[in-house]
Motif scaffolding. Structure first.
Motif, mmCIF file in Angstrom:
data_model
loop_
_atom_site.group_PDB
_atom_site.id
_atom_site.type_symbol
_atom_site.label_atom_id
_atom_site.label_comp_id
_atom_site.label_asym_id
_atom_site.label_seq_id
_atom_site.Cartn_x
_atom_site.Cartn_y
_atom_site.Cartn_z
ATOM 1 N N TYR A 270 40.665 86.081 47.626
ATOM 2 C CA TYR A 270 40.303 87.460 47.313
ATOM 3 C C TYR A 270 38.846 87.774 47.628
ATOM 4 N N THR B 262 48.996 87.997 47.946
ATOM 5 C CA THR B 262 48.486 89.236 48.555
ATOM 6 C C THR B 262 48.768 90.431 47.663
ATOM 7 N N TYR C 225 46.480 91.105 44.768
ATOM 8 C CA TYR C 225 45.213 91.727 45.175
ATOM 9 C C TYR C 225 45.454 93.199 45.487
ATOM 10 N N SER D 272 43.118 81.287 44.548
ATOM 11 C CA SER D 272 43.283 82.746 44.655
ATOM 12 C C SER D 272 41.929 83.430 44.794
#
Length: 622
Positions: free
Chosen positions: A588, A324, A327, A584
């Motif tokens: 995202y 997290t 991002y 990932s």
């Protein structure tokens, strides 16, 4: 979950400032910010010393022994850490002197060699350079004659009744000494320069070129001996590199303390910063350990202020916070996506790897790495993330019956034997993943009082997508059509509700329904789970086939072991990288895009952060 933050305002005596900064750094709970009446900062010698020490440490590392991968980081007691290492300072000073000598010698050697290179074409000149010069009736020139116009220049020199002596060749041309009567010099020089004649500038030194080069060579040999001796000294000093590493870490910690902004009066200092709402007592206890004369006020952030973000999740899911944060950390007051995104990342990673043997290797490798290297901070989170993901890798390996690329009694199915079922499973997981993100958006809308927005913008699409999926199954086709129609009607009549005109509302509804292509694209993105699962399995299978082909005798058997090792290590490495990157990406691009804005920034308090040593605090052991 996101931990509430408080804004701390600390007033203390100016005489306690340095001790307070040490205490704040030791407890690691205070993230300083610049107050409105920040005092002008004075330049400090620590920055220069820190830069010098780091440069000397890099120099030492070039001459010292490389550290073993299995070497543990040294542990330093806190009380020793806060006192600058005298041995380190002495070592830095010695290394600095040697470095200066090395640089000076290297520069002088380069200059001497350059001088010899310039004089090399002139070694046949037997006149000392200091004696070459004009006379009352003649001009003397040193220069280079290009081979292309050599004949024309010689003809011009003969016509002017001048003397020309030629020497060896250089990149600029053939070296030449030209003597000409002073009266005829201007005309001749204009003529030969037009033909490419280039005047030479030789080094200022006494003696013939050969004598100068011999002296230079003798000096170079002396300097090289000095270089060798200084390098040997550096190698000896590098045995005490640990002292310099300690000093470097001490300077970096001091720089962090000095970077703290503060305001001041004649007798007091004033600092502001952020502290976790559940750690105020820890902060106050650290301050009380230094002084009883202080004032600490902790208040809620004012309107318009954005505090840093601290998230607190169960220990197992905590390493997944890094996904997290890469991002963007969540803003305070919003939803922390980690409790939902972490299980999905965990599961999807396992599906992409999907091999019991590879999962076991991952588990053993990460456990050994943690035991040997004892990683810290973000790197520790990454290692733990891979360790936890090895569990799902082994689990899906059992479900898919994959053991180092060999298929054996799959519980569900083998992706290599039934790729269509793997594709269906991937798309179903993708839909559920998207729905969980949409569910979080529903929670946000409901919390903010926008219940109808949740129904119109999220529930409608969930009905449409679910219905479209059920339409492919004969027993649920009728139900699927009904759900899809209800979802489509809601979108058609509500997507343009914010438009002021009837035409705008109708157009908005139609365009809203057109977004089905975007959702279809998002769902199809999850086919990469199938692709990576097949890639991992196929490469492993090929390596096994290659190894089996050479097992015809004892030599072939030994060679097959090498093929097994290299092939599977390569496959594990590439599969790990691919699974991490593509997992990932799904978080995202597909998942976060449905509900998450981010926009926060991490809580980075004043703390002791080291890279080459571990600081052991006695109070932590108590």
């Amino acid at each position: 979950m996101i931990i509430p933050m408080k804004k701390a305002k600390l007033i203390a005596l100016k005489s306690d400032r340095e001790a307070l900064l040490l205490a704040l750094q030791r407890c690691g709970e205070f993230m300083a910010i610049a107050p409105e009446n920040e005092s002008a900062r004075e330049e400090n010698a620590i920055d220069a010393k820190a830069q010098k020490t780091e440069a000397m440490l890099r120099l030492m590392q070039r001459y010292g022994k490389k550290k073993s991968f299995f070497e543990e980081r040294p542990e330093i007691d806190y009380q020793r850490f806060v006192t600058f290492s005298a041995q380190g300072e002495k070592l830095a000073a010695q290394a600095s002197d040697i470095a200066d000598a090395l640089n000076a010698a290297t520069a002088e050697i380069a200059a001497l060699r350059s001088s010899c290179e310039q004089l090399e074409p002139w070694l046949g000149l037997d006149i000392p350079l200091e004696r070459i010069g004009d006379t009352a009736s003649a001009k003397i020139y040193l220069g280079y004659i290009p081979s292309q116009t050599k004949a024309e220049i010689l003809e011009a020199v003969q016509g002017a009744d001048a003397q020309l002596e030629l020497f060896d060749h250089a990149p600029e041309g053939q070296a030449a000494l030209l003597a000409v009567y002073a009266a005829e010099a201007p005309a001749l020089m204009d003529a030969v320069k037009l033909l490419g004649y280039l005047e030479a500038t030789l080094p200022r030194a006494q003696g013939t070129p050969r004598e100068i080069c011999e002296k230079n060579q003798a000096r170079i040999e002396t300097l090289e001996a000095e270089l060798q001796k200084n390098q040997e000294t550096l190698t000896e000093l590098a045995e005490h590199q640990a002292d310099l590493e300690l000093l470097n870490e001490q300077y970096k910690a001091a720089q962090e303390r000095q970077a703290v902004a503060f305001g001041e009066t004649v007798e007091t200092v004033f600092m502001e910063g952020w502290v976790r709402g559940d750690r105020i007592e820890v902060l106050e206890k650290a301050i009380q350990g230094i002084t009883e004369v202080y004032d600490l006020t902790c208040v809620d952030p004012q309107e318009g202020e954005q505090p840093p973000t601290v998230t607190e999740n169960p220990k197992f899911w905590k390493p997944f916070e890094s996904i997290t944060n890469m991002y963007s950390p969540p803003k305070p007051g919003t939803i922390d996506p980690t409790p939902v995104s972490a299980p999905w990342f965990w599961v999807i990673f396992g599906m992409m790897m999907g091999d019991f043997g590879y999962g076991a290797i991952m588990a053993l490798g990460t456990l050994a790495f943690k035991k040997i290297k004892k990683p810290k901070g973000a790197f520790k989170d990454l290692i733990n993330l891979l360790l936890y993901s090895s569990i799902t890798t082994m689990l899906f390996g059992i479900l898919f019956g994959s053991y180092f690329g060999e298929t054996w009694h799959p519980i569900l199915f083998s992706p290599l034997d039934d790729p269509v079922m793997m594709l269906v499973l991937s798309l179903v997981v993708g839909v559920l993943h998207l729905f969980s993100g949409m569910a979080l958006k529903i929670v946000e809308d409901v919390r903010s009082g926008h219940v109808l927005d949740a129904i119109f913008d999220q529930v409608s699409w969930m009905l449409l997508i679910t219905g479209a999926g059920l339409m492919f199954l004969a027993p649920t086709r009728t139900v699927g059509i009904g759900l899809a129609v209800v979802g489509a009607v809601i979108i058609l009549f509500t997507a343009g509700r914010d438009k002021p005109s009837i035409v705008g509302k109708v157009t908005g509804g139609v365009m809203g329904l057109y977004n089905v292509t975007s959702y279809l694209s998002d769902i199809l993105s999850y086919s990469r789970i199938l692709a990576l699962s097949l890639a991992t399995g196929v490469i492993a299978m090929v390596m096994n086939l290659l190894a089996g082909m050479v097992q015809v005798n004892i030599v072939g058997f030994i060679l097959s072991l090498l093929i097994y090792f290299i092939g599977h290590v390569f496959n594990i490495s590439m599969s790990l990288l691919s699974a991490y990157v593509h997992d990932s990406r799904l978080q995202y691009i597909e998942f976060f895009n449905k509900f998450y804005d981010g926009g926060g920034y991490e809580f980075k308090p004043l703390a002791i952060r080291t890279t080459s040593i571990d600081v052991v605090d006695a109070k932590d052991k108590a």
